[in-house]
Structures are given as structure tokens and as C-alpha cells.
Design an enzyme around this catalytic site. Structure first.
Site, mmCIF file in Angstrom:
data_model
loop_
_atom_site.group_PDB
_atom_site.id
_atom_site.type_symbol
_atom_site.label_atom_id
_atom_site.label_comp_id
_atom_site.label_asym_id
_atom_site.label_seq_id
_atom_site.Cartn_x
_atom_site.Cartn_y
_atom_site.Cartn_z
ATOM 1 C CE LYS A 160 31.690 31.893 44.289
ATOM 2 N NZ LYS A 160 30.498 32.339 43.578
ATOM 3 C CD GLU B 102 28.276 37.477 41.916
ATOM 4 O OE1 GLU B 102 28.616 37.372 43.103
ATOM 5 O OE2 GLU B 102 28.431 38.504 41.243
ATOM 6 N N GLY C 264 38.274 30.076 36.285
ATOM 7 C CA GLY C 264 37.767 31.429 36.046
ATOM 8 C C GLY C 264 38.858 32.309 35.482
ATOM 9 N N GLY C 265 38.714 33.600 35.677
ATOM 10 C CA GLY C 265 39.643 34.565 35.105
ATOM 11 C C GLY C 265 41.006 34.530 35.793
ATOM 12 N N GLY D 275 42.111 34.246 39.727
ATOM 13 C CA GLY D 275 42.976 33.100 40.070
ATOM 14 C C GLY D 275 44.173 33.536 40.903
ATOM 15 C CD GLU E 70 40.405 25.662 32.754
ATOM 16 O OE1 GLU E 70 40.948 26.615 32.136
ATOM 17 O OE2 GLU E 70 39.247 25.305 32.587
ATOM 18 C CB CYS F 259 38.893 28.729 29.575
ATOM 19 S SG CYS F 259 38.484 26.986 29.548
ATOM 20 C CD GLU G 90 39.934 34.529 28.968
ATOM 21 O OE1 GLU G 90 39.982 34.953 30.138
ATOM 22 O OE2 GLU G 90 39.879 33.318 28.684
HETATM 23 P P1 NDP Z 1 35.818 35.359 37.750
HETATM 24 O O1 NDP Z 1 37.058 34.634 37.487
HETATM 25 O O2 NDP Z 1 35.880 36.535 38.650
HETATM 26 O O3 NDP Z 1 34.692 34.358 38.341
HETATM 27 C C1 NDP Z 1 34.824 32.969 38.380
HETATM 28 C C2 NDP Z 1 34.406 32.444 39.748
HETATM 29 O O4 NDP Z 1 35.234 33.012 40.759
HETATM 30 C C3 NDP Z 1 32.984 32.803 40.137
HETATM 31 O O5 NDP Z 1 32.408 31.764 40.898
HETATM 32 C C4 NDP Z 1 33.203 34.024 40.999
HETATM 33 O O6 NDP Z 1 32.134 34.257 41.855
HETATM 34 C C5 NDP Z 1 34.438 33.624 41.758
HETATM 35 N N1 NDP Z 1 35.156 34.739 42.350
HETATM 36 C C6 NDP Z 1 35.187 36.040 41.956
HETATM 37 N N2 NDP Z 1 35.990 36.763 42.775
HETATM 38 C C7 NDP Z 1 36.466 35.924 43.719
HETATM 39 C C8 NDP Z 1 37.341 36.070 44.844
HETATM 40 N N3 NDP Z 1 37.895 37.232 45.159
HETATM 41 N N4 NDP Z 1 37.613 34.983 45.593
HETATM 42 C C9 NDP Z 1 37.089 33.791 45.287
HETATM 43 N N5 NDP Z 1 36.243 33.586 44.243
HETATM 44 C C10 NDP Z 1 35.942 34.633 43.453
HETATM 45 O O7 NDP Z 1 35.187 35.741 36.374
HETATM 46 P P2 NDP Z 1 34.265 36.980 35.955
HETATM 47 O O8 NDP Z 1 32.883 36.531 35.941
HETATM 48 O O9 NDP Z 1 34.557 38.220 36.743
HETATM 49 O O10 NDP Z 1 34.777 37.199 34.468
HETATM 50 C C11 NDP Z 1 35.897 38.020 34.218
HETATM 51 C C12 NDP Z 1 36.759 37.426 33.147
HETATM 52 O O11 NDP Z 1 37.338 36.218 33.594
HETATM 53 C C13 NDP Z 1 36.021 37.016 31.871
HETATM 54 O O12 NDP Z 1 35.768 38.067 31.041
HETATM 55 C C14 NDP Z 1 36.975 36.032 31.293
HETATM 56 O O13 NDP Z 1 38.004 36.703 30.625
HETATM 57 C C15 NDP Z 1 37.507 35.337 32.506
HETATM 58 N N6 NDP Z 1 36.797 34.067 32.774
HETATM 59 C C16 NDP Z 1 37.421 32.933 32.417
HETATM 60 C C17 NDP Z 1 36.793 31.737 32.615
HETATM 61 C C18 NDP Z 1 37.460 30.465 32.230
HETATM 62 O O14 NDP Z 1 36.800 29.437 32.111
HETATM 63 N N7 NDP Z 1 38.771 30.470 32.051
HETATM 64 C C19 NDP Z 1 35.444 31.631 33.165
HETATM 65 C C20 NDP Z 1 34.891 32.898 33.572
HETATM 66 C C21 NDP Z 1 35.556 34.057 33.356
HETATM 67 P P3 NDP Z 1 30.963 35.256 41.408
HETATM 68 O O15 NDP Z 1 30.422 34.790 40.130
HETATM 69 O O16 NDP Z 1 30.040 35.080 42.518
HETATM 70 O O17 NDP Z 1 31.622 36.591 41.337
#
Ligand code: NDP
Length: 510
Positions: free
Chosen positions: A195, A198, A248-249, A253, A270, A304, A404
């Protein structure tokens, strides 16, 4: 299939190789291109201009379930799981070749969708091809152990795939994060449902066309677009998924880890960071300044492992910060398609507002803003641009120091001596990355060994290698990606015991 393209290409030309229904780009499930089960779609916006660039199918829980069922069959029945490692490797090498063949196109798609400069997406594409090639090579290399056990027995281990893997990736490296997940999982013989974010699904969909072109077995790789709390949550919860891998965030996580508890999925996370970049007075000054900039402003700080805390020794701090600020002001911020651009936009209006919230918090909490600190207007007003920012005069309790930000915002923390440097660097809930700049080799090693972080650098910042493990300590995650560690994370270890003296045991006398 045709390769393209000219700089600044019209999105419709750039994206023409991804199948559509009407104007909506489709998902890839069970080897077929599909609309969302309820026909919904989402419009993607160019982060550099705010203009619409594409409409993409907005997957539902039912779509995720269909993909899981397809991946289940491709694993439980085959053929992906029953192919030889050598055959899998052959296909994965061809994916690497195709990524290179369509490299320019993939590069432009990521610049269009994410906004990052062409100079960055060029690296991402090269890394993506390298990652597939590395894991294609590794597919035939895993080996087990044999054990010298008592009795007339032979005991040994083999590595086997885990099964169906749900993989959720963010928007900051759309192609590369997809590849980091898919390449090791497929090499080890798993089937996958990826996935993408979005916000940035376009290069993952173009990648799906490569799997189709190379005639991967149906269900081996599925790309389901849609919202995290819908498609992502289904992958995390569904008992048909054996492993969930997420980048992701940290907050998301945590929710994925709890959702995975139902069938005790294997989990790799991660997550975020607030990584220290420690500069001692005896560092090579120009090199350290250069990497301080690269550490935080590459990808507009949306990394990250960004070196978001500059931990600098008191005796050089004023001069060092002045040098960083002087160069930060000269960074060319703009549309990623302009070859001169060095830093692009923030991914979305939501993230822009989040970063602006931190800029306000920094000022409110009394940090000294020494450069940037605002959204850019003028010709860039339509996009999500923030000026490269530096806050000095911080203390450890400030939100801008603890949380962050995920934007081009550097906070300066000063230290007196080695112990103070280590204590400042480690004062965080995160433990993803960190660096030390000094010309004293022994000190560099001492300090690096004391950093509580999974990825560290001496006299550099950011280089990442497919061969070396990637992941964090503390709340920066669980497990490792890349290298042999990343491969192992997609395998189970099976113990096999062979009786070398085939005769009844005689344990029960009756
Ligand atoms: P998220 O961690 O929410 O998004 C990362 C991925 O997780 C996307 O594919 C997202 O889908 C998906 N996701 C979101 N909610 C859920 C859920 N409940 N269950 C399963 N999958 C989910 O990041 P955000 O875009 O909201 O960013 C928020 C903060 O996270 C950033 O400001 C940053 O601090 C951190 N971040 C860290 C990253 C890293 O590489 N460590 C990368 C991105 C963000 P969708 O996009 O469709 O919502």
C-alpha cells in the site's frame, strides 16, 4: 512499452503507461488492473503548484481483502512460492533492468508526485534498481546451520518465506520505499500486498506495470491504493496476512502494531527520528557545515533519518551556525523539475501546516530564529514551500527539540565536552540515526559507540547502502531493512531433525 519524457512533462503524457478506467488510474490486484470496489477515486495534487495531476482508484477494505486472497493463493498454492530461488532471482534481476530502462520516467513521476528535485529522484531510481539487483543476488545465497547434537541425529536449519506480507510505505521516497519492501520479500519467496501512501502512489503503479510486463505470477505482487486507515488498517488487521512491514510515523506505527496482535503477525517498523548530528571543535569545518546542510535540507527534511538536531561544541558554535545559516539562505528552493532546484516543497497542505505549527511553537517557546521560519510566497505561493530554517538558543524541553518535525527545520544544541555531547545526543525517545564529525579517530569511535541509534555515520551524513542494515533503536522502530538482515526479516527459520538410526525408541514398554 514506451519510455518518455521531457522536463516538466504534462502529467497525462508522463503517466500514460499506467492503465486507467476513464481518467482514473487503476490498482493492481491478482495480476489485473482494477477499479475500487465502490468506484471511488482520489485526486492527487502537485505539491509544487497545488494543481491536480491525476485521479487514482481509492481502494476499500474489500479491495484489500481481494488482494490478500490473491496473495494467499499465490503463496499457499503457488506458483510464486514453489518457484526455485534461481527462477525468482532471474525475474528480480529483470525488474532491476526494467527500472533502469524506464528510469527517466520513474524519476519524473516521483518528482511530479512528491515534488522532490530531479537530482534526488535520479538517486532514488538508481538505488531502487540496485536494491532489486542486490536481493536478486541474495535469493540464491541464504544458508542454514548444522548442529552437532547428541544421539544418532542430524539437526540443521533452513530459511523459508513467512508467507503473505502486507507492506505500507510513506510518501517521502515513494519508489524507493516500495522497493525496499518488495525486493527482499519477493527474493525470499513471500507474496506481497503493497500500500503506497495515498499521496504518492504513482511510481508504485508504474512499478506494477513492470511486474505485469515481466509476467510475474498473478497474486505474487499486488499494489492497492487507498487511505491508510482503510487499506492499511485492513492489511494490519487481516488474519490472512502473516507479516506487516511499515515505514512511517511513530504514532501510526503504534496503531499498526496493536492491529497486528490479532494473529500475532510478524512486525517490522521503520519509524521516525530526531537524529543528532554531533560536530566537535576539531572537525573539518567545511565538511561538517556541508553535511549539516545535507543532513537536514535534503528532501526538505522529510527524511526519517534527517540530522534535525545540530549538536555542536560551544567553542565553535557561533562561527559554525553562522556558516550554516549563510549557506542555508542560498539554497535554491523551487519546483523539482527546474534542474537548478536544490530543495522542493513539503508533500501536502496538511504537512505544511504541521511544519508551520512547529515554526510557531519554536518562536513561542523562546528559541532564536536565525533563518527561514516561514512559508515562501511569490512565484511559489501555490505550492507547499518552507524556507530552510535554523533555530538556535534552544533547550532540551522545547517541542522543536523533542518532536519529529519532518520539514526543513534545524535546531541547534550546544555542548561542552564529550560526555555532554553524548548525553545531549541521546536525550530523545528516538534512536534511528546520528553522526559525529571530528578528526580525532579514537573520539569518533568512542562517541559513535555511545550513541543509542541504529544507523550512524562518521564525518558524513545520510549515505545509505542496500548492503547494510537500516533501522532504529528505541521508538524509531523494530527490526531492520536492507542487507542480509532485511532478507532475514522476511524469513522463518525451520529446524529439521533427522534420525540416523531408524528404529523404535523403546520409550513405552507396552
Ligand atoms: P503516516 O505514518 O500516517 O503514513 C505512512 C503510511 O501509513 C501511509 O501509507 C499511510 O497511508 C499509512 N497509514 C496511515 N494511517 C494508517 C493506519 N491507521 N493503518 C495503516 N496504515 C496507515 O504518516 P503521515 O503522512 O501522517 O505523516 C505524519 C508524520 O509521520 C510526519 O510528519 C513524520 O513525522 C512521520 N513520518 C515519518 C516517515 C518516516 O519515514 N519515518 C514517513 C512519513 C511520515 P496514507 O498516506 O494513505 O494515509
Amino acid at each position: 512499452m514506451e519510455t518518455l519524457i521531457k522536463p516538466g512533462a504534462d502529467p497525462q503524457t508522463l503517466l500514460k503507461n499506467v492503465p486507467r478506467s476513464g481518467s482514473t488510474m487503476l490498482m493492481y490486484i491478482d495480476g489485473k488492473w482494477a477499479e475500487a470496489s465502490d468506484g471511488a477515486s482520489r485526486t492527487l495534487l502537485d505539491p509544487a503548484t497545488g494543481a491536480p495531476i491525476a485521479s487514482v482508484a481509492e481502494g476499500t477494505r474489500d479491495d484489500a481483502k481481494r488482494a490478500i486472497a490473491a496473495a494467499r493463493t499465490a503463496f499457499d498454492v503457488g506458483p510464486w512460492s514453489t518457484m526455485t530461488a534461481a527462477d525468482r532471482a532471474r525475474l528480480l534481476f529483470r525488474v532491476a533492468d526494467k527500472i533502469e530502462e524506464y528510469g527517466r520516467e520513474l524519476q519524473y513521476i516521483d518528482t511530479l508526485n512528491n515534488g522532490k528535485p530531479l537530482r534526488e529522484t535520479e538517486y532514488d531510481v538508481a538505488d531502487a534498481a540496485g536494491c532489486f539487483r542486490y536481493y536478486a543476488g541474495l535469493a540464491t545465497k541464504p544458508h542454514g546451520q548444522t548442529f552437532d547434537v547428541p544421539g544418532p541425529s542430524q539437526s540443521f536449519t533452513v530459511r523459508e518465506p513467512i508467507g503473505v506480507c502486507g507492506q505500507i510505505v510513506p510518501w517521502n521516497y515513494p519508489l524507493l520505499m516500495a522497493v525496499w519492501k518488495l525486493a527482499p520479500a519477493l527474493a525470499a519467496g513471500n507474496t506481497c500486498i503493497l500500500k503506497p501512501s495515498e499521496l504518492t502512489p504513482l511510481s508504485a503503479l508504474r512499478l506494477a506495470t513492470i511486474f505485469e510486463e515481466l509476467e510475474f505470477p498473478a497474486g505474487a505482487v499486488n499494489i492497492v491504493t487507498g487511505a491508510g486507515p482503510v487499506v492499511g488498517a485492513e492489511l494490519a488487521e487481516n488474519h490472512g496476512v502473516d507479516k506487516i512491514a511499515f515505514t512511517g510515523g511513530t504514532k501510526t506505527g503504534r496503531s499498526i502494531m496493536s492491529a497486528a496482535v490479532g494473529n500475532l503477525k510478524k512486525v517490522t517498523l521503520e519509524l521516525g527520528g530526531k537524529s543528532p548530528n554531533v560536530v566537535f571543535a576539531d572537525a573539518d569545518f567545511d565538511t561538517a557545515v556541508d553535511y549539516a546542510l545535507f543532513g537536514i535540507y535534503a528532501n526538505a527534511g522529510q527524511v526519517c533519518s534527517a540530522g534535525s538536531r545540530l549538536v555542536v561544541q560551544d567553542s565553535i558554535a557561533d562561527k559554525f551556525v553562522a556558516a550554516v545559516v549563510e549557506r542555508a539562505k542560498k539554497i535554491r528552493v523551487g519546483n523539482g523539475f527546474d534542474p537548478k532546484t536544490e530543495m522542493g516543497p513539503i508533500i501536502s497542505r496538511g504537512q505544511l501546516e504541521r511544519v508551520e505549527g512547529y515554526l510557531a511553537a519554536g518562536k513561542d517557546e523562546g528559541a532564536r530564529l536565525v533563518c527561514g521560519g516561514e512559508r515562501l510566497g511569490g512565484a511559489l505561493a501555490g505550492g507547499n514551500f518552507i524556507a530552510p530554517t535554523v533555530f538556535d538558543g534552544t533547550n532540551r524541553d522545547m517541542r522543536i527539540v523533542r518532536e519529529e518535525i519532518f520539514g526543513p527545520v534545524l535546531v541547534v544544541q550546544r555542548f561542552k565536552d564529550e560526555d555532554d555531547a553524548v548525553s545531549t545526543a541521546n536525550d530523545t525517545i528516538y534512536g534511528l540515526a546520528g553522526a559525529v564529525f571530528t578528526q580525532d579517530v579514537a573520539k569518533a569511535h568512542r562517541v559513535i559507540r555511545r550513541l543509542r541509534a541504529g544507523i550512524t555515520w562518521i564525518n558524513t551524513y545520510h549515505p545509505t547502502y542496500n548492503e547494510a542494515p537500516w533501522g532504529g533503536y528505541k521508538q524509531s522502530g523494530i527490526g531492520r531493512e536492507l542487507g542480509t538482515y532485511g532478507y532475514d526479516a522476511y524469513t522463518e527459520v525451520k529446524q529439521i531433525n533427522v534420525n540416523l538410526d531408524v528404529a523404535p525408541s523403546g520409550w513405552f514398554e507396552g
